[in-house]
Design a protein around this motif. Structure first.
Motif, mmCIF file in Angstrom:
data_model
loop_
_atom_site.group_PDB
_atom_site.id
_atom_site.type_symbol
_atom_site.label_atom_id
_atom_site.label_comp_id
_atom_site.label_asym_id
_atom_site.label_seq_id
_atom_site.Cartn_x
_atom_site.Cartn_y
_atom_site.Cartn_z
ATOM 1 N N GLY A 65 0.820 -1.205 0.000
ATOM 2 C CA GLY A 65 0.000 0.000 0.000
ATOM 3 C C GLY A 65 0.855 1.257 0.000
ATOM 4 O O GLY A 65 0.590 2.209 -0.732
ATOM 5 N N ALA A 66 1.894 1.253 0.833
ATOM 6 C CA ALA A 66 2.758 2.439 0.936
ATOM 7 C C ALA A 66 3.456 2.718 -0.398
ATOM 8 O O ALA A 66 3.500 3.863 -0.862
ATOM 9 C CB ALA A 66 3.787 2.236 2.051
ATOM 10 N N ALA A 75 3.540 10.769 -8.649
ATOM 11 C CA ALA A 75 3.233 11.019 -10.059
ATOM 12 C C ALA A 75 2.185 12.112 -10.215
ATOM 13 O O ALA A 75 1.778 12.422 -11.330
ATOM 14 C CB ALA A 75 2.751 9.726 -10.717
ATOM 15 N N GLY A 76 1.708 12.662 -9.084
ATOM 16 C CA GLY A 76 0.794 13.790 -9.155
ATOM 17 C C GLY A 76 -0.660 13.453 -8.907
ATOM 18 O O GLY A 76 -1.524 14.311 -9.053
ATOM 19 N N ALA A 77 -0.932 12.198 -8.527
ATOM 20 C CA ALA A 77 -2.324 11.832 -8.260
ATOM 21 C C ALA A 77 -2.788 12.475 -6.961
ATOM 22 O O ALA A 77 -1.987 12.738 -6.062
ATOM 23 C CB ALA A 77 -2.461 10.310 -8.166
ATOM 24 N N ALA A 82 -4.762 8.144 -4.791
ATOM 25 C CA ALA A 82 -3.592 7.332 -4.456
ATOM 26 C C ALA A 82 -3.958 6.257 -3.437
ATOM 27 O O ALA A 82 -3.539 5.102 -3.559
ATOM 28 C CB ALA A 82 -2.473 8.223 -3.917
ATOM 29 N N LEU A 83 -4.774 6.637 -2.433
ATOM 30 C CA LEU A 83 -5.175 5.651 -1.424
ATOM 31 C C LEU A 83 -6.070 4.570 -2.022
ATOM 32 O O LEU A 83 -5.919 3.374 -1.725
ATOM 33 C CB LEU A 83 -5.904 6.336 -0.264
ATOM 34 C CG LEU A 83 -5.043 7.179 0.682
ATOM 35 C CD1 LEU A 83 -5.903 7.724 1.821
ATOM 36 C CD2 LEU A 83 -3.882 6.380 1.246
ATOM 37 N N GLN A 141 3.883 14.163 0.345
ATOM 38 C CA GLN A 141 2.503 14.161 0.835
ATOM 39 C C GLN A 141 1.614 14.822 -0.209
ATOM 40 O O GLN A 141 1.754 16.020 -0.481
ATOM 41 C CB GLN A 141 2.430 14.926 2.160
ATOM 42 C CG GLN A 141 1.027 15.265 2.635
ATOM 43 C CD GLN A 141 0.313 14.070 3.267
ATOM 44 O OE1 GLN A 141 0.807 13.469 4.204
ATOM 45 N NE2 GLN A 141 -0.851 13.744 2.740
ATOM 46 N N PRO A 142 0.689 14.047 -0.831
ATOM 47 C CA PRO A 142 -0.169 14.668 -1.838
ATOM 48 C C PRO A 142 -1.322 15.440 -1.198
ATOM 49 O O PRO A 142 -1.597 15.298 -0.006
ATOM 50 C CB PRO A 142 -0.701 13.464 -2.620
ATOM 51 C CG PRO A 142 -0.698 12.351 -1.649
ATOM 52 C CD PRO A 142 0.389 12.622 -0.649
#
Lengths: 344, 256
Positions: A65-66, A75-77, A82-83, A141-142
């Protein structure tokens, strides 16, 4: 779910999130650590506590998951995407790890998950373009829904929110046919099969759903640590999570949260005591010892876990009133009370 | 998938022939044959070890017989999984009721109903299903007052009734009962027998019932098959069974 329960959950969420935002940095760090561990423990509790499939691969699944969430975020999501991506990928790998469970049972299957843990750890080191190899993957961190997560307080609030969503979804899940089928499979596969349940399908769902939640928790671990490295997702971590659900109480839904808080906060408490008395080095060596001892003591004296103490302390009066547990509105409390406690 | 055919009265719905299963050198069931028609209660009796339960286990997918056929409304049942059989309308109860710790009576009935479409989904409200199960099954089985009680805490007779409720919740057309009154007091046993007859009358399903308690068998069954050493030695009406010399000898005991 009754409207009343939903409103209660929302109120709890609002209060916890507000509190997380008001905390100091260290408090926020602790709340986040407990919340994320709680999500991971809920995931493992579904698999072990509800479906009876012992797995030692939880640490590696958190790692998957990480890495997936980290790569997607880098990548910018968006953080949410992302989660979800981490959840989906980990669900697939979780289901793959569960495949031997169609043939193997109990301890034999547990050994197979040990192998899965080892293979995944190896892959974390070898798949360099994806994982950054031995030195790990640096994770940014997104933003969540486009909003930047600027402080530890905000990321603690995000973790608490995800924890509550997970908790609501999983407690709801146990009231579906699938959730009931988990319990029958846990008690006896022969009975489950005889009753006409599709045991293979039931197990596959348990692994996939548990994997999804583990992936989300792993993603949050990655965002919080800003780094995913192979040594963070070893068998030790799997053991920590198994400890959480045992200490908390297998097969209840409050248990994993209580256990997560206990396992995360115990080392901090020991550290504090050590610093106060200037014996930090001695105590940190004792930490593992104390940990093992506690788990053994729990298995002997309180096999239903810490969570079983709560209803006994607070709901004793109510449970002794005949008929109190049969009213429909009381089910949530009664379920915990029955699971947690003495049966005649 | 066979649509639930409204079987004509008197038409044979189950035809089992030459069912044979060996465990190593032991032939547990040897060339057993049995028919059942909708609305009929067929008793299966015989001494211990005759192969009654093994035969039922062959029909309902627990065992895979070495030979034989069992046609149900024209479909072969042998070799199908219990899950597939349940979808075809074949349900069973168990001799020994499993211990299912955290499940309530209503939970287990809902699990039985799980084969029906549209129940027990993630967003589905279960109020309607709960009301229906309570009215049509739990109340006639005297379980309505313990609907929310964990199975584990109930006395044996009520656990058996809950197991029957689970099987009936699937709305089966062929119901296999493995010793439904074993372990019950004779009062409970007679109540259970009345429930079984009521189920047959209401749902019109074919019932095959393995049982030892002769008073229950004689008063409940329309037809009785007697098994000994893995095969059928007699079949007939209850009064015929009682008067047959061979059955007397192997099962009911020598006269005098």
């Amino acid at each position: 779910m009754s409207t009343r329960r939903l409103l209660l959950a929302l109120a709890v969420a609002a209060v916890l999130i507000a509190l997380s935002l008001l905390l100091g940095r260290f408090g926020a760090y602790l709340v986040r650590a407990v919340a994320i561990a709680g999500i991971g423990a809920l995931s493992l509790n579904l698999l072990i506590g509800y479906c009876g499939q012992i797995s030692f691969a939880q640490g590696a699944l958190l790692g998957v998951g990480a890495y997936v969430a980290g790569n997607l975020g880098n990548a910018g999501a968006d953080g949410v995407l992302a989660l979800l991506g981490a959840g989906a990928a980990t669900a697939a790998i979780g289901a793959l790890i569960g495949l031997p469970a169609l043939r193997l049972r109990g301890l034999y299957f547990a050994i197979a998950t040990l192998a899965a843990q080892a293979i995944l750890e190896y892959l974390f080191k070898m798949l360099e373009p994806f994982t950054g190899g031995v030195s790990g993957l640096v994770i940014r961190q997104p933003a969540f829904f486009g909003l930047p997560v600027a402080s530890d307080q905000v990321s603690a609030a995000v973790s608490v929110l995800v924890l509550l969503i997970t908790w609501l979804a999983l407690t709801r899940l146990t009231r579906t046919n699938l959730g009931r089928a988990f319990l029958v499979v846990r008690e006896s596969e022969v009975v489950a099969k005889g009753m006409g349940l599709d045991v293979a399908r039931t197990k596959a769902w348990a692994f996939a759903i548990s994997g999804f939640v583990a992936g989300v928790a792993g993603g949050l671990i990655g965002f919080a640590a800003r780094l995913a490295s192979p040594e963070a997702f070893t068998l030790d971590l799997s053991a920590d999570y198994i400890a959480m659900i045992i200490v908390g109480g297998l097969g209840s839904w409050a248990g994993p949260l209580v256990g997560a808080a206990f396992v995360v906060l115990l080392p901090e408490a020991i550290q504090r005591v050590g610093e106060a008395f200037d014996i930090a080095n001695l105590l940190s060596a004792l930490r593992e010892l104390a940990f093992g001892l506690l788990i053994i003591l729990f298995l002997i004296f309180e096999p239903r876990g810490l969570s079983s103490l709560l209803p006994r302390l607070r709901w004793t009066q109510r449970r002794q009133t005949p008929g109190a547990a049969t009213g429909f509105g009381e089910r949530a409390g009664a379920a915990v009370a029955t699971k947690g406690g003495e049966r005649p | 998938m066979a649509a639930p055919l409204p079987a004509e009265a008197g038409a044979v719905a189950l035809t089992a022939q030459n069912v044979t299963i060996r465990f190593g050198g032991v032939v547990a069931v040897a060339g057993m044959a049995l028919d059942a028609t909708p609305g009929e209660i067929v008793g299966l009796i015989g001494p211990n070890g005759a192969g009654k339960t093994t035969f039922v286990n062959c029909i309902c997918g627990t065992y895979r017989p070495n030979a034989g056929t069992a046609l149900w409304l024209g479909r072969e049942l042998l070799g199908l999984s219990p899950h597939a059989l349940l979808k075809l309308g074949v349900a069973r109860t168990f001799q020994n009721v499993a211990s299912l710790h955290d499940l309530t009576v209503l939970d287990i009935a809902k699990l039985g109903a799980a084969v029906r479409a549209g129940s027990g989904g993630f967003f589905a409200s279960e109020k309607a299903l709960e009301a229906e199960l309570t009215e049509t099954l739990l109340r006639p089985l005297h379980l309505a007052d313990v609907a929310h009680t964990p199975i584990q805490t109930l006395p044996y007779g009520r656990r058996k009734a809950a197991d029957l409720a689970r099987a009936l919740a699937a709305q089966p057309q062929l119901l296999l009962l493995d010793e439904p009154v074993a372990g019950l007091t004779s009062q409970e046993g007679m109540a259970m027998a009345a429930v079984i007859r009521g189920v047959r009358d209401r749902f019109g399903c074919a019932v095959i019932m393995v049982e030892h308690k002769m008073d229950v068998v004689m008063s409940t069954c329309d037809r009785i098959a007697v098994m000994a050493a893995g095969s059928k030695i007699f079949e007939g009406l209850p009064e015929e069974v009682q008067s047959d010399a061979e059955v007397q000898r192997v099962y009911l005991g020598e006269p005098g």
